[in-house]
Design a protein around this motif. Structure first.
Motif, PDB file in Angstrom:
ATOM      1  N   SER A 108      -5.491   5.017  -2.546  1.00  0.00           N
ATOM      2  CA  SER A 108      -5.887   5.138  -1.156  1.00  0.00           C
ATOM      3  C   SER A 108      -6.475   3.720  -0.831  1.00  0.00           C
ATOM      4  CB  SER A 108      -7.088   6.053  -1.123  1.00  0.00           C
ATOM      5  OG  SER A 108      -7.702   6.058  -0.078  1.00  0.00           O
ATOM      6  N   ASN A 109      -6.195   3.519   0.524  1.00  0.00           N
ATOM      7  CA  ASN A 109      -6.673   2.123   1.146  1.00  0.00           C
ATOM      8  C   ASN A 109      -7.617   2.267   2.356  1.00  0.00           C
ATOM      9  OD1 ASN A 109      -5.052   3.139   3.039  1.00  0.00           O
ATOM     10  ND2 ASN A 109      -3.835   1.183   3.240  1.00  0.00           N
TER      11      ASN A 109
ATOM     12  N   ILE B  81      -4.175   7.272   3.154  1.00  0.00           N
ATOM     13  CA  ILE B  81      -3.255   6.225   3.194  1.00  0.00           C
ATOM     14  C   ILE B  81      -2.900   5.959   4.682  1.00  0.00           C
ATOM     15  CG2 ILE B  81      -1.273   7.542   2.871  1.00  0.00           C
ATOM     16  CD1 ILE B  81      -1.656   4.147   1.559  1.00  0.00           C
TER      17      ILE B  81
ATOM     18  N   SER C 137       0.895  -1.181  -0.058  1.00  0.00           N
ATOM     19  CA  SER C 137       0.002   0.085  -0.052  1.00  0.00           C
ATOM     20  C   SER C 137       0.924   1.073   0.103  1.00  0.00           C
ATOM     21  CB  SER C 137      -1.023   0.038   1.390  1.00  0.00           C
ATOM     22  OG  SER C 137      -2.011  -0.994   1.149  1.00  0.00           O
TER      23      SER C 137
ATOM     24  N   TYR D  30       0.849   4.051  -3.055  1.00  0.00           N
ATOM     25  CA  TYR D  30       0.639   5.490  -2.695  1.00  0.00           C
ATOM     26  C   TYR D  30       1.631   6.259  -3.197  1.00  0.00           C
ATOM     27  CZ  TYR D  30      -0.300   9.608  -0.095  1.00  0.00           C
ATOM     28  OH  TYR D  30      -0.378  11.130   0.234  1.00  0.00           O
TER      29      TYR D  30
END
Length: 299
Positions: free
Chosen positions: A272-273, A280, A245, A249
């Protein structure tokens, strides 16, 4: 091959947080969470709201938030608001002072507003990859600028897909003491060059092990002598093991920066997570080596 990269002075190398503006072209607004966390540092998180692309507003910080921190599904506690300083630089920041997590642990953050709306994100702390060795040498470039070359060596584990960031900060004794968390430097490596091009963001070179999985990797970092008037300098060379992630990002953020510079380019979205919002929440572990340079190098 050698490539020069301009550092984006957006994120301090300690990686406490990174503020990203999200513009929404409607009247609604959603929460934006920004946090990079590590077992070695205090967890710090920035909380704000999105705003309309045509609005004259700036980042809208969120105060007095209810933010819970979990290890897997076990509640660790609530984040505490940071105390704003004279220039309000800590506005919208929250922290958890005693984060103690093992590598491989899944960490989750959950924000709940006064209306009951929830935004949450989770990520796993990667295992740290130790720096195997580090060597230095000095030379001059074509303009007779003195250069310090730092050779960093580490072994990439072959059992997993790994993602990395390399960063340097330094501290000198110039004046009352000077700490510089990000600066321009060069990086070269024939093995990872194809993956590195254009992917430096927030003061770091960001790359994957796509071209060297399970092998020993040598990276050369070069910095010049704009700190040459100091009697001594201590460099902190950091090898960050970052999550997928984090990598997505950082690389997507840089693509957006490039797109914003070109009027005719296609729009680029930042990864985006965060569920129920944007931003982020990403983990990293780090290996650090210090190098002390005394004035015999910098007369």
């Amino acid at each position: 091959m050698k490539a020069k990269f301009a550092i984006l002075a957006i994120l301090v190398i300690v990686l406490s947080s990174c503020e990203e503006e999200f513009f929404i072209d409607n009247s609604g607004s959603q929460v934006v969470i920004n946090c990079f966390f590590s077992p070695d540092d205090t967890l710090r998180l920035h909380l704000s709201k999105t705003y309309n692309v045509f609005s004259k507003d700036t980042i809208q910080n969120i105060y007095g938030a209810d933010i819970s921190l979990y290890s897997s599904e076990t509640l660790l506690g609530q984040l505490m608001p940071d105390i704003p300083d004279l220039y309000d630089k800590r506005a919208g920041y929250y922290y958890y002072p005693s984060l103690s997590l093992q590598s491989g642990t899944k960490c989750k953050i959950k924000y709940k507003d006064k209306k009951g709306n929830i935004a949450e994100a989770s990520d796993i702390l990667p295992f740290a990859v130790p720096i195997k060795s580090i060597d230095t040498s000095t030379s001059f470039d074509e303009n007779k600028w003195k250069m310090l070359k730092i050779k960093l060596v580490f072994d990439d584990p072959d059992s997993l897909k790994n993602y990395y960031a390399v960063a340097i900060n330094y501290r000198s004794n110039r004046g009352a003491g000077f700490y510089h968390p990000y600066f321009n430097f060069e990086c070269s490596s024939s093995i990872i060059e194809a993956d590195l091009v254009g992917k430096i963001v927030c003061g770091q070179v960001v790359f994957s092990d796509k071209h060297f999985n399970g092998k020993e990797i040598n990276i050369e970092l070069v910095t010049r002598d704009y700190y040459a008037n100091a009697d001594s300098v201590v460099f902190e060379v950091m090898l960050l093991s970052i999550s997928e992630s984090y990598y997505k990002y950082a690389t997507s953020f840089y693509k957006q920066v490039l797109a914003n510079k070109d009027f005719y380019s296609e729009p680029a979205s930042v990864y985006s997570n965060v569920k129920g919002g944007y931003g982020i929440f990403a983990g990293y572990s780090k290996s650090v080596k210090k190098i002390s340079i005394v004035n015999k190098y910098w007369p």
